[in-house]
Design a protein around this motif. Structure first.
Motif, PDB file in Angstrom:
ATOM      1  N   PRO A  17       0.800  -1.231   0.000  1.00  0.00           N
ATOM      2  CA  PRO A  17       0.000   0.000   0.000  1.00  0.00           C
ATOM      3  C   PRO A  17       0.830   1.278   0.000  1.00  0.00           C
ATOM      4  O   PRO A  17       0.532   2.215  -0.744  1.00  0.00           O
ATOM      5  CB  PRO A  17      -0.835  -0.124   1.273  1.00  0.00           C
ATOM      6  CG  PRO A  17      -0.932  -1.582   1.515  1.00  0.00           C
ATOM      7  CD  PRO A  17       0.363  -2.177   1.052  1.00  0.00           C
ATOM      8  N   GLU A  18       1.898   1.336   0.809  1.00  0.00           N
ATOM      9  CA  GLU A  18       2.676   2.570   0.885  1.00  0.00           C
ATOM     10  C   GLU A  18       3.459   2.816  -0.407  1.00  0.00           C
ATOM     11  O   GLU A  18       3.646   3.962  -0.827  1.00  0.00           O
ATOM     12  CB  GLU A  18       3.609   2.545   2.098  1.00  0.00           C
ATOM     13  CG  GLU A  18       4.701   1.483   2.073  1.00  0.00           C
ATOM     14  CD  GLU A  18       4.242   0.141   2.634  1.00  0.00           C
ATOM     15  OE1 GLU A  18       5.125  -0.664   2.984  1.00  0.00           O
ATOM     16  OE2 GLU A  18       3.019  -0.084   2.731  1.00  0.00           O
ATOM     17  N   ILE A  19       3.900   1.717  -1.071  1.00  0.00           N
ATOM     18  CA  ILE A  19       4.610   1.866  -2.347  1.00  0.00           C
ATOM     19  C   ILE A  19       3.642   2.288  -3.438  1.00  0.00           C
ATOM     20  O   ILE A  19       3.915   3.189  -4.236  1.00  0.00           O
ATOM     21  CB  ILE A  19       5.331   0.561  -2.737  1.00  0.00           C
ATOM     22  CG1 ILE A  19       6.341   0.160  -1.651  1.00  0.00           C
ATOM     23  CG2 ILE A  19       6.019   0.714  -4.082  1.00  0.00           C
ATOM     24  CD1 ILE A  19       7.473   1.138  -1.468  1.00  0.00           C
ATOM     25  N   ARG A  20       2.468   1.638  -3.491  1.00  0.00           N
ATOM     26  CA  ARG A  20       1.471   1.984  -4.514  1.00  0.00           C
ATOM     27  C   ARG A  20       1.020   3.424  -4.349  1.00  0.00           C
ATOM     28  O   ARG A  20       0.861   4.152  -5.333  1.00  0.00           O
ATOM     29  CB  ARG A  20       0.283   1.031  -4.409  1.00  0.00           C
ATOM     30  CG  ARG A  20      -0.807   1.285  -5.440  1.00  0.00           C
ATOM     31  CD  ARG A  20      -0.297   1.064  -6.852  1.00  0.00           C
ATOM     32  NE  ARG A  20      -0.024  -0.350  -7.102  1.00  0.00           N
ATOM     33  CZ  ARG A  20       0.756  -0.787  -8.082  1.00  0.00           C
ATOM     34  NH1 ARG A  20       1.347   0.076  -8.880  1.00  0.00           N
ATOM     35  NH2 ARG A  20       0.965  -2.084  -8.250  1.00  0.00           N
ATOM     36  N   ARG A  21       0.813   3.851  -3.113  1.00  0.00           N
ATOM     37  CA  ARG A  21       0.396   5.234  -2.877  1.00  0.00           C
ATOM     38  C   ARG A  21       1.473   6.205  -3.366  1.00  0.00           C
ATOM     39  O   ARG A  21       1.180   7.202  -4.025  1.00  0.00           O
ATOM     40  CB  ARG A  21       0.127   5.449  -1.392  1.00  0.00           C
ATOM     41  CG  ARG A  21      -0.462   6.824  -1.060  1.00  0.00           C
ATOM     42  CD  ARG A  21      -0.692   6.984   0.434  1.00  0.00           C
ATOM     43  NE  ARG A  21      -1.518   5.905   0.980  1.00  0.00           N
ATOM     44  CZ  ARG A  21      -1.078   5.000   1.844  1.00  0.00           C
ATOM     45  NH1 ARG A  21       0.166   5.035   2.289  1.00  0.00           N
ATOM     46  NH2 ARG A  21      -1.890   4.062   2.285  1.00  0.00           N
ATOM     47  N   ALA A  22       2.720   5.901  -3.067  1.00  0.00           N
ATOM     48  CA  ALA A  22       3.811   6.796  -3.460  1.00  0.00           C
ATOM     49  C   ALA A  22       3.954   6.879  -4.981  1.00  0.00           C
ATOM     50  O   ALA A  22       4.103   7.966  -5.548  1.00  0.00           O
ATOM     51  CB  ALA A  22       5.120   6.329  -2.838  1.00  0.00           C
ATOM     52  N   THR A  23       3.898   5.731  -5.663  1.00  0.00           N
ATOM     53  CA  THR A  23       4.072   5.760  -7.120  1.00  0.00           C
ATOM     54  C   THR A  23       2.882   6.414  -7.810  1.00  0.00           C
ATOM     55  O   THR A  23       3.043   7.121  -8.812  1.00  0.00           O
ATOM     56  CB  THR A  23       4.278   4.335  -7.658  1.00  0.00           C
ATOM     57  OG1 THR A  23       3.182   3.488  -7.250  1.00  0.00           O
ATOM     58  CG2 THR A  23       5.580   3.749  -7.149  1.00  0.00           C
ATOM     59  N   THR A  24       1.675   6.196  -7.275  1.00  0.00           N
ATOM     60  CA  THR A  24       0.495   6.833  -7.872  1.00  0.00           C
ATOM     61  C   THR A  24       0.559   8.353  -7.746  1.00  0.00           C
ATOM     62  O   THR A  24       0.334   9.080  -8.719  1.00  0.00           O
ATOM     63  CB  THR A  24      -0.785   6.308  -7.194  1.00  0.00           C
ATOM     64  OG1 THR A  24      -0.885   4.897  -7.382  1.00  0.00           O
ATOM     65  CG2 THR A  24      -2.021   6.978  -7.787  1.00  0.00           C
ATOM     66  N   LEU A  25       0.885   8.827  -6.558  1.00  0.00           N
ATOM     67  CA  LEU A  25       0.964  10.276  -6.339  1.00  0.00           C
ATOM     68  C   LEU A  25       2.127  10.887  -7.116  1.00  0.00           C
ATOM     69  O   LEU A  25       2.014  11.992  -7.652  1.00  0.00           O
ATOM     70  CB  LEU A  25       1.097  10.578  -4.851  1.00  0.00           C
ATOM     71  CG  LEU A  25      -0.164  10.329  -4.013  1.00  0.00           C
ATOM     72  CD1 LEU A  25       0.152  10.390  -2.527  1.00  0.00           C
ATOM     73  CD2 LEU A  25      -1.247  11.346  -4.370  1.00  0.00           C
ATOM     74  N   ALA A  26       3.249  10.171  -7.189  1.00  0.00           N
ATOM     75  CA  ALA A  26       4.376  10.682  -7.970  1.00  0.00           C
ATOM     76  C   ALA A  26       4.007  10.779  -9.441  1.00  0.00           C
ATOM     77  O   ALA A  26       4.409  11.726 -10.140  1.00  0.00           O
ATOM     78  CB  ALA A  26       5.600   9.794  -7.782  1.00  0.00           C
ATOM     79  N   GLY A  27       3.223   9.809  -9.932  1.00  0.00           N
ATOM     80  CA  GLY A  27       2.764   9.882 -11.321  1.00  0.00           C
ATOM     81  C   GLY A  27       1.883  11.092 -11.568  1.00  0.00           C
ATOM     82  O   GLY A  27       1.966  11.735 -12.619  1.00  0.00           O
ATOM     83  N   GLU A  28       1.020  11.442 -10.595  1.00  0.00           N
ATOM     84  CA  GLU A  28       0.175  12.633 -10.734  1.00  0.00           C
ATOM     85  C   GLU A  28       1.011  13.914 -10.681  1.00  0.00           C
ATOM     86  O   GLU A  28       0.677  14.912 -11.325  1.00  0.00           O
ATOM     87  CB  GLU A  28      -0.880  12.659  -9.627  1.00  0.00           C
ATOM     88  CG  GLU A  28      -1.937  11.578  -9.740  1.00  0.00           C
ATOM     89  CD  GLU A  28      -2.948  11.649  -8.604  1.00  0.00           C
ATOM     90  OE1 GLU A  28      -2.778  12.490  -7.696  1.00  0.00           O
ATOM     91  OE2 GLU A  28      -3.920  10.864  -8.629  1.00  0.00           O
ATOM     92  N   LEU A  29       2.092  13.868  -9.907  1.00  0.00           N
ATOM     93  CA  LEU A  29       2.924  15.061  -9.739  1.00  0.00           C
ATOM     94  C   LEU A  29       3.800  15.345 -10.944  1.00  0.00           C
ATOM     95  O   LEU A  29       4.230  16.480 -11.150  1.00  0.00           O
ATOM     96  CB  LEU A  29       3.791  14.890  -8.487  1.00  0.00           C
ATOM     97  CG  LEU A  29       4.646  16.073  -8.029  1.00  0.00           C
ATOM     98  CD1 LEU A  29       3.775  17.304  -7.759  1.00  0.00           C
ATOM     99  CD2 LEU A  29       5.455  15.707  -6.793  1.00  0.00           C
ATOM    100  N   LEU A  30       4.062  14.322 -11.761  1.00  0.00           N
ATOM    101  CA  LEU A  30       4.917  14.516 -12.932  1.00  0.00           C
ATOM    102  C   LEU A  30       4.367  15.635 -13.818  1.00  0.00           C
ATOM    103  O   LEU A  30       3.179  15.680 -14.122  1.00  0.00           O
ATOM    104  CB  LEU A  30       4.985  13.233 -13.758  1.00  0.00           C
ATOM    105  CG  LEU A  30       5.942  12.145 -13.286  1.00  0.00           C
ATOM    106  CD1 LEU A  30       5.870  10.957 -14.217  1.00  0.00           C
ATOM    107  CD2 LEU A  30       7.363  12.668 -13.218  1.00  0.00           C
ATOM    108  N   GLY A  31       5.253  16.526 -14.243  1.00  0.00           N
ATOM    109  CA  GLY A  31       4.846  17.617 -15.121  1.00  0.00           C
ATOM    110  C   GLY A  31       4.323  18.830 -14.395  1.00  0.00           C
ATOM    111  O   GLY A  31       4.069  19.868 -15.021  1.00  0.00           O
TER     112      GLY A  31
END
Length: 589
Positions: A467-481
């Protein structure tokens, strides 16, 4: 049928405070049926061009308003400001320039007096501090001061925060505003286009505050209601306050300024008395042709020059060529080696003006002038000029002296979140340990466009489904750009005939004696502004030093310019064919 205009929307150009791109806000506002959407970022208009462009693409009846949220250094409450006409826009951008020029890069130091000096034509919505925020006790007096000075041009923003005393607080504000002469208007204080962006906005808050999500406490929003809402929902939320929603339409209707009114005018160049800029350009070009074509011009060369000059006149670009010629002339007078490149090398006019050094009329070279300037495109040509990297700063300071800080500035570059920065910042905000964050950042994820980083996460020894890894990668993907901050372009200048700071705010750069505007090259292209690229090239410094080392010719003359270097030397091509390129200056496409 309910109608509503959202006047208090911040984009992600309120750096690290809001969680949606300007384009997302505009698209969602149109889908929700809003009459108007005002983009008001914190002491900035950096995102308004993107919002305006999105509004044109979306079409329909949505009106996109360009404004700013003024945050003061003297305790004056935040003020959302919209210019009512073109002159008021110029006063707003000059106000922001004033605040930014007296502060370090990224700052803006404004007082109430500064605003009042530039207040003519500005429609203002005062935003009260949220319950518990600093400044609440002094707010009634400060509202009175503002309303007294701007009666008829000022409203008090009311926000539904979904707290236990929401309606009591709005009733208090309505009474306070009525007494001061600032009627209550409904606003959303929007930070994102959709409630699903609330987790990302929390992360942005943690990045800004330098804390983890577990330490943030009351610095985070209490709920996910800082989203865009439909007219029907706003009407329901403010049903007990008649007129509050309708006033949003009144204010939007009084905003008569649109970014399409920003008419760019080329700088006036020194032109001899009795001549027009085009006449002067023709004279300089034919004069240059005399020494460029020492062996004499043929009829084909004359026709080509005449054709280019006629097209330049038809499209109204003579001042642009005169501007670049003036810069080149000054640099060469100082002994600074310079060279135009790119599509400008296809122009015989540029060759005759000394901007480029390669003759484009040679029989073995295609003449592709339409790559450089075209009637079909109808856009300004783009002349990139390289200068010796050790002396480029002299040229840049010449432009500031020549045009003044209020008429010349460097374009901005938007520094975005990229994969490694995004995952490091998100991981830190979520409280991941440093070794986990480093392992995630060390994986090669590419741009994340249409692909999952899961295989790379497993290679790093982590479980992508944790869960903590999935949350981090999902939010990082939204933050890109997302924009991280503004920086200065490597050398693109915007020069104007009138005041540039009445078109766009000008800020201090981190480098001494550099100033730059808030818009990048894409914004400049959208609005049709002119950019002159003053670029640095280390190899030009090497060439200039090589010229100094080469003995004089028999007649005592020396190599001083690239155009004097023998071209089409067969031995060089033979070396390149053998891949024997050590010591060769440079190979360009």
């Amino acid at each position: 049928m309910s109608r509503y205009a959202e006047l208090a929307a911040a984009s992600n150009f309120s750096f690290l405070r809001a969680a949606s791109h300007p384009e997302e806000l505009v698209t969602t506002a149109a889908a929700l049926g809003l009459e108007a959407l005002g983009i008001a970022d914190r002491n900035s208009v950096a995102g308004v061009v993107r919002a305006w462009g999105a509004g044109r693409r979306v079409g329909g009846s949505l009106k996109v308003l360009a404004g700013a949220r003024l945050v003061f250094a003297d305790g004056t409450p935040d003020l959302i400001c919209y210019p009512s006409d073109r002159a008021a826009w110029g006063r707003l951008t000059r106000l922001l320039t004033l605040g930014k020029r007296r502060a370090p890069k990224g700052g803006c130091d404004l007082s109430l007096g500064d605003f009042l000096d530039h207040a003519e034509g500005q429609l203002g919505v005062v935003l009260p501090p949220a319950p518990g925020e600093a400044g609440g006790a002094d707010f009634p007096r400060r509202l009175q001061d503002l309303a007294r000075a701007r009666r008829g041009w000022l409203w008090l923003g009311g926000v539904r925060r979904y707290g236990p005393r929401d309606l009591q607080e709005l009733a208090r504000l309505e009474t306070l505003g009525a007494a001061a002469g600032a009627p209550l208007v409904a606003v959303g204080e929007v930070l994102y286009h959709d409630a699903r962006r609330r987790p990302l906005q929390d992360v942005l808050t943690c990045i800004r505050e330098g804390c983890t999500i577990h330490e943030a406490g009351l610095r985070l929003e209490a709920n996910a209601e800082r989203r865009l809402k439909s007219p029907a929902e706003m009407a329901r939320l403010f049903a007990r306050f008649p007129g509050a929603v309708e006033r949003s339409l009144e204010i939007a209707g009084r905003v008569g300024f649109d970014l399409s009114e920003l008419r760019y005018e080329y700088p006036d160049e020194p032109v001899p008395a009795g001549k027009t800029p085009m006449q002067h350009l023709r004279d300089l070009t034919w004069e240059g042709a005399g020494w460029r074509f020492e062996a004499g011009m043929g009829e084909a060369e004359r026709r080509t020059i005449a054709h280019e000059l006629d097209l330049i006149e038809k499209l109204g670009f003579p001042n642009y060529f005169l501007t670049v010629h003036d810069i080149i002339r000054w640099a060469r007078a100082q002994g600074i080696l310079c060279q135009g490149r790119g599509s400008a090398a296809n122009s015989v006019v540029c060759f005759c003006l000394g901007i480029t050094a390669v003759d484009p009329t040679k029989k073995d070279q295609d003449l592709l002038f339409s790559r450089f300037i075209s009637e079909a495109r109808g856009e300004p040509p783009d002349i990139d000029v390289d200068f010796e990297h050790e002396r480029r700063e002299e040229v840049m300071q010449y432009l500031f002296r020549r045009y003044g800080r209020d008429r010349a500035a460097i374009a901005a570059t938007v520094i975005h979140f990229r994969p490694r920065m995004a995952i490091r910042q998100v991981g830190k905000a979520l409280g991941l340990t440093e070794d986990v964050t480093a392992a995630l950042a060390g994986t090669v994820w590419g741009p994340w466009s249409g692909m999952s980083p899961d295989p790379y996460i497993r290679q790093a020894g982590l479980d992508p489904d944790a869960p903590e890894i999935r949350r981090a990668t999902t939010l990082a993907g939204e933050l890109l750009g997302f924009p991280r901050h503004l920086s200065q372009h490597v050398g693109g200048y915007v020069l104007t005939r009138g005041r540039l700071d009445e078109i766009v705010p000008i800020s201090n750069a981190a480098m001494p004696d550099r100033t730059f505007i808030e818009w990048d090259k894409d914004d400049i292209d959208t609005l049709g502004l002119m950019k002159v690229d003053i670029l640095a090239l280390g190899m030009l410094t090497a060439l200039r030093k090589a010229f100094e080392m080469i003995p004089p010719r028999a007649d005592g003359t020396r190599l001083t310019d690239i155009a004097q270097v023998p071209q089409e030397v067969p031995q060089v091509y033979d070396m390149l064919c053998r891949a024997d390129s050590v010591g060769v200056f440079q190979v360009e496409s």
